[in-house]
Design a protein around this motif. Structure first.
Motif, short mmCIF file in Angstrom:
data_model
loop_
_atom_site.label_atom_id
_atom_site.label_comp_id
_atom_site.label_asym_id
_atom_site.label_seq_id
_atom_site.Cartn_x
_atom_site.Cartn_y
_atom_site.Cartn_z
N ASN A 67 -14.35 26.23 -6.83
CA ASN A 67 -15.40 25.28 -6.52
C ASN A 67 -16.22 25.75 -5.33
O ASN A 67 -15.67 26.17 -4.31
CB ASN A 67 -14.79 23.91 -6.21
CG ASN A 67 -15.87 22.86 -6.01
OD1 ASN A 67 -16.48 22.77 -4.95
ND2 ASN A 67 -16.09 22.06 -7.03
N ILE A 68 -17.53 25.68 -5.48
CA ILE A 68 -18.46 25.89 -4.38
C ILE A 68 -19.02 24.52 -4.03
O ILE A 68 -19.55 23.83 -4.90
CB ILE A 68 -19.62 26.84 -4.78
CG1 ILE A 68 -19.09 28.17 -5.29
CG2 ILE A 68 -20.58 27.02 -3.61
CD1 ILE A 68 -18.39 29.01 -4.28
N CYS A 69 -18.90 24.14 -2.76
CA CYS A 69 -19.37 22.83 -2.33
C CYS A 69 -20.61 22.99 -1.45
O CYS A 69 -20.59 23.74 -0.46
CB CYS A 69 -18.27 22.10 -1.57
SG CYS A 69 -18.69 20.41 -1.11
N PHE A 70 -21.67 22.30 -1.83
CA PHE A 70 -22.95 22.39 -1.14
C PHE A 70 -23.22 21.14 -0.31
O PHE A 70 -22.67 20.07 -0.58
CB PHE A 70 -24.09 22.56 -2.16
CG PHE A 70 -24.02 23.82 -2.95
CD1 PHE A 70 -24.51 25.01 -2.43
CD2 PHE A 70 -23.45 23.83 -4.21
CE1 PHE A 70 -24.45 26.19 -3.16
CE2 PHE A 70 -23.38 25.00 -4.96
CZ PHE A 70 -23.88 26.18 -4.42
N ARG A 71 -24.11 21.28 0.66
CA ARG A 71 -24.71 20.13 1.34
C ARG A 71 -26.00 19.81 0.61
O ARG A 71 -26.70 20.72 0.15
CB ARG A 71 -25.04 20.48 2.80
CG ARG A 71 -23.86 20.61 3.69
CD ARG A 71 -24.28 20.87 5.14
NE ARG A 71 -23.12 20.88 5.98
CZ ARG A 71 -22.33 21.94 6.16
NH1 ARG A 71 -22.61 23.08 5.56
NH2 ARG A 71 -21.26 21.86 6.93
N ALA A 72 -26.34 18.53 0.55
CA ALA A 72 -27.55 18.16 -0.18
C ALA A 72 -28.16 16.88 0.39
O ALA A 72 -27.47 16.06 0.98
CB ALA A 72 -27.23 17.95 -1.66
N ARG A 73 -29.46 16.77 0.16
CA ARG A 73 -30.17 15.56 0.55
C ARG A 73 -30.84 14.98 -0.69
O ARG A 73 -31.17 15.69 -1.65
CB ARG A 73 -31.18 15.82 1.65
CG ARG A 73 -32.36 16.66 1.26
CD ARG A 73 -33.39 16.77 2.40
NE ARG A 73 -34.63 17.31 1.90
CZ ARG A 73 -35.59 16.60 1.33
NH1 ARG A 73 -35.48 15.31 1.20
NH2 ARG A 73 -36.68 17.19 0.89
N ILE A 74 -31.05 13.68 -0.66
CA ILE A 74 -31.64 12.95 -1.78
C ILE A 74 -33.16 13.15 -1.78
O ILE A 74 -33.80 13.03 -0.74
CB ILE A 74 -31.31 11.46 -1.68
CG1 ILE A 74 -29.80 11.27 -1.67
CG2 ILE A 74 -31.96 10.67 -2.82
CD1 ILE A 74 -29.37 9.90 -1.20
N THR A 75 -33.70 13.45 -2.97
CA THR A 75 -35.15 13.60 -3.11
C THR A 75 -35.75 12.55 -4.04
O THR A 75 -36.97 12.43 -4.13
CB THR A 75 -35.52 15.00 -3.62
OG1 THR A 75 -34.90 15.21 -4.90
CG2 THR A 75 -35.07 16.08 -2.64
#
Length: 156
Positions: free
Chosen positions: A101-109
């Protein structure tokens, strides 16, 4: 289909597949983390899932978050890589998986929060409320890496 997660358990079944997967720590403006209560094991987890043959890992994370939560996201960074062979996931259909698993940071668009057939509940959770939820420790590890190591990525 139900699933059981094992960690460092000598009674865990032997894996019969390796799955490349992506997940995302999606935060709102208050820094609360988006979690879903999974239908297959009733535990809280980050949205994510298996990468398809025609996509990259970031694309897989974006698609999985959309499918599981209704939200559109933008990847903003990398939380880390999670490849521990002691973590085994067994499904009732006979698949026993070792997951990369690769876990990313993300923001809502965009998008609108809505429950999928993979979850029973969605919630933005404040960091100090995480201990009140049933979360597998491998998911908590990713969340803690997000909260504590914002300038570095976990490699493991």
């Amino acid at each position: 289909m139900a699933r059981t997660e094992y960690y460092d358990d000598p009674n865990a079944p032997e894996p019969n597949s390796m799955v490349v997967a992506a997940s995302a720590v999606v935060t709102n403006d208050e820094g609360h983390i988006l979690l879903q209560r999974r239908r297959d094991n009733d535990l809280w987890a980050l949205p994510g899932g298996a990468m398809e043959m025609n996509e990259s890992l970031p694309q897989a994370a974006i698609r999985e978050v959309k499918e599981e939560t209704g939200l559109d996201i933008e990847i903003t960074g990398l939380v880390g890589t999670y490849t521990d062979p002691r973590h085994i996931i067994a499904y009732t259909d006979g698949e026993v998986r070792r997951q990369f698993n690769i876990c990313f940071r993300a923001r809502i668009t965009g998008g609108q929060l809505e429950i999928s057939d993979e979850s029973t509940e969605l919630r933005f959770v404040a960091p100090d409320e995480l201990t009140d939820l049933a979360i597998h420790h491998t998911q908590m590890k990713r969340i803690h890496h997000h909260l504590n190591n914002r300038d570095t990525s976990h490699l493991g």
